[in-house]
Design a protein around this motif. Structure first.
Motif, PDB file in Angstrom:
ATOM      1  N   SER A   1      30.262 -10.567  -7.676  1.00  0.00           N
ATOM      2  CA  SER A   1      29.242  -9.730  -6.882  1.00  0.00           C
ATOM      3  C   SER A   1      30.210  -8.808  -6.040  1.00  0.00           C
ATOM      4  O   SER A   1      29.838  -7.586  -5.825  1.00  0.00           O
ATOM      5  N   ALA A   2      31.180  -9.270  -5.490  1.00  0.00           N
ATOM      6  CA  ALA A   2      32.104  -8.246  -4.668  1.00  0.00           C
ATOM      7  C   ALA A   2      32.567  -7.258  -5.606  1.00  0.00           C
ATOM      8  O   ALA A   2      32.917  -6.197  -5.402  1.00  0.00           O
ATOM      9  N   SER A   3      33.271  -7.607  -6.891  1.00  0.00           N
ATOM     10  CA  SER A   3      33.409  -6.581  -7.855  1.00  0.00           C
ATOM     11  C   SER A   3      32.623  -5.332  -8.114  1.00  0.00           C
ATOM     12  O   SER A   3      32.971  -4.252  -8.132  1.00  0.00           O
ATOM     13  N   VAL A   4      31.115  -5.880  -8.130  1.00  0.00           N
ATOM     14  CA  VAL A   4      30.236  -4.810  -8.439  1.00  0.00           C
ATOM     15  C   VAL A   4      30.131  -4.021  -7.063  1.00  0.00           C
ATOM     16  O   VAL A   4      30.134  -2.811  -7.229  1.00  0.00           O
ATOM     17  N   ALA A   5      30.185  -4.566  -5.889  1.00  0.00           N
ATOM     18  CA  ALA A   5      30.095  -3.776  -4.754  1.00  0.00           C
ATOM     19  C   ALA A   5      31.333  -2.796  -4.424  1.00  0.00           C
ATOM     20  O   ALA A   5      30.897  -1.754  -4.231  1.00  0.00           O
ATOM     21  N   LEU A   6      32.370  -3.347  -4.778  1.00  0.00           N
ATOM     22  CA  LEU A   6      33.521  -2.752  -4.169  1.00  0.00           C
ATOM     23  C   LEU A   6      33.504  -1.231  -5.441  1.00  0.00           C
ATOM     24  O   LEU A   6      33.893  -0.225  -4.949  1.00  0.00           O
ATOM     25  N   THR A   7      33.366  -1.680  -6.545  1.00  0.00           N
ATOM     26  CA  THR A   7      33.429  -0.459  -7.641  1.00  0.00           C
ATOM     27  C   THR A   7      32.347   0.441  -7.348  1.00  0.00           C
ATOM     28  O   THR A   7      32.706   1.634  -7.362  1.00  0.00           O
TER      29      THR A   7
END
Length: 329
Positions: free
Chosen positions: A269-275
């Protein structure tokens, strides 16, 4: 050779080159085609992202996805991007594989190579608070964070939030592993200087839209003869923890819950958010709870229900928002 024949050959050559360029453009960006000559309107697609075979099975089992007739998929950098509609909403979906680097890479490609208005992520997660979330439920977090970015301190350092000696058994004491401090990460953006962040907020407008769209959503309770003990629910406003390791240890799950108020843990989830934030794109996250940290792992039926319920939430949200249009260029 006569001048007429030469002219014909030149015209045919130009047509061949144009056709090849058109085909190459279609393969590079099949959803970005726009006919400016007659002012054709191009519809932006929504990017649907998930990590596992179980997630894709939920999507395909629903019968709601229809591939595009002309360009059903495009392979880029070893990943297959599927183009079509989900219950009549235009989407491009990709199965990223697990772990943050794979997720971030796939989302970045999706945003760079396809005309995408925003990213919807659905997937599985573990519950860190059994009083709030149990298997089969769907969490719609308001923020997520990378909790696997550590600064591992020297032995007997007085710094560090995670003190391994606190977890010695049967008594607390010193531990050679010492302490760990949780680090912020650099977030880059095209419109402002890089900044250090810890919590990554979900897009407010999409989070609010999700709370309205999903308030009466009926989730699935049974699959292939396997039923959840209670009626699954959608829980809004949680915080999610992301790292490249699965959190199955109860003590560490309790630590994340107590210190960060995180109620779910996953690897994406945080990878989706950051990108998405780095590209200044709208995004939202739907997490289907498949297990509780510290308890026996869920069987395949419960894991599938977690994926399917997260998919139901994502689909209901997608169908509730208007299809954006891109004006003629």
């Amino acid at each position: 050779m006569s001048s007429i024949n030469l002219a014909v050959l030149l015209v045919l050559g130009l047509l061949l080159v144009t056709a090849q360029q058109s085909m190459q453009m279609s393969l590079r960006n099949p959803t970005a085609e726009i006919e400016t000559s007659n002012c054709k309107i191009a519809f932006l697609r929504l990017g649907l992202v998930f990590t596992s075979d179980n997630n894709e099975k939920a999507l395909l089992d629903s019968g709601l996805y229809e591939p595009d007739n002309e360009n059903p998929s495009v392979d880029i950098a070893g990943r297959r991007f599927h183009i079509g509609t989900l219950n009549n909403s235009l989407i491009t979906y990709v199965k990223t594989g697990s772990h943050s680097v794979n997720v971030a890479t796939a989302v970045q490609i999706l945003l760079l190579r396809f005309r995408t208005s925003g990213i919807i992520f659905f997937g599985s997660s573990g519950s860190l608070d059994e009083k709030m979330l149990v298997p089969g439920d769907v969490a719609v977090p308001k923020a997520v964070a990378f909790t696997g970015v550590w600064d591992w301190k020297k032995f007997r350092s007085e710094e560090g939030k995670l003190v391994f000696g606190d977890f010695n058994y049967p008594e607390n004491g010193e531990n050679l592993l010492g302490t760990v401090e949780y680090e912020t990460i650099n977030m880059f953006s095209p419109s402002e200087a890089p900044k250090k962040v810890f919590w990554l907020p979900i897009t407010t407008s999409w989070y609010n839209a999700a709370t309205k769209a999903l308030k009466d959503l009926e989730l699935r309770q049974c699959h292939s003869g396997k039923c959840l003990p209670g009626k699954p629910k959608v829980v809004f406003g949680s915080k999610g923890s992301t790292s490249d390791f699965y959190v199955r240890n109860k003590a560490y799950g309790d630590f994340l819950n107590d210190n960060f108020n995180a109620t779910t843990a996953d690897t994406a989830s945080a990878s989706v958010a950051l990108t998405s934030l780095s590209n200044e794109k709208l995004f939202v996250v739907f997490q289907g709870v498949s297990n509780v940290a510290g308890k026996t792992s869920s069987d395949s039926g419960v894991s599938y229900l977690a994926s399917y319920n997260a998919f139901l939430a994502a689909t209901k949200f997608i169908n509730s928002i208007p299809t954006p249009r891109l004006a003629c260029e």
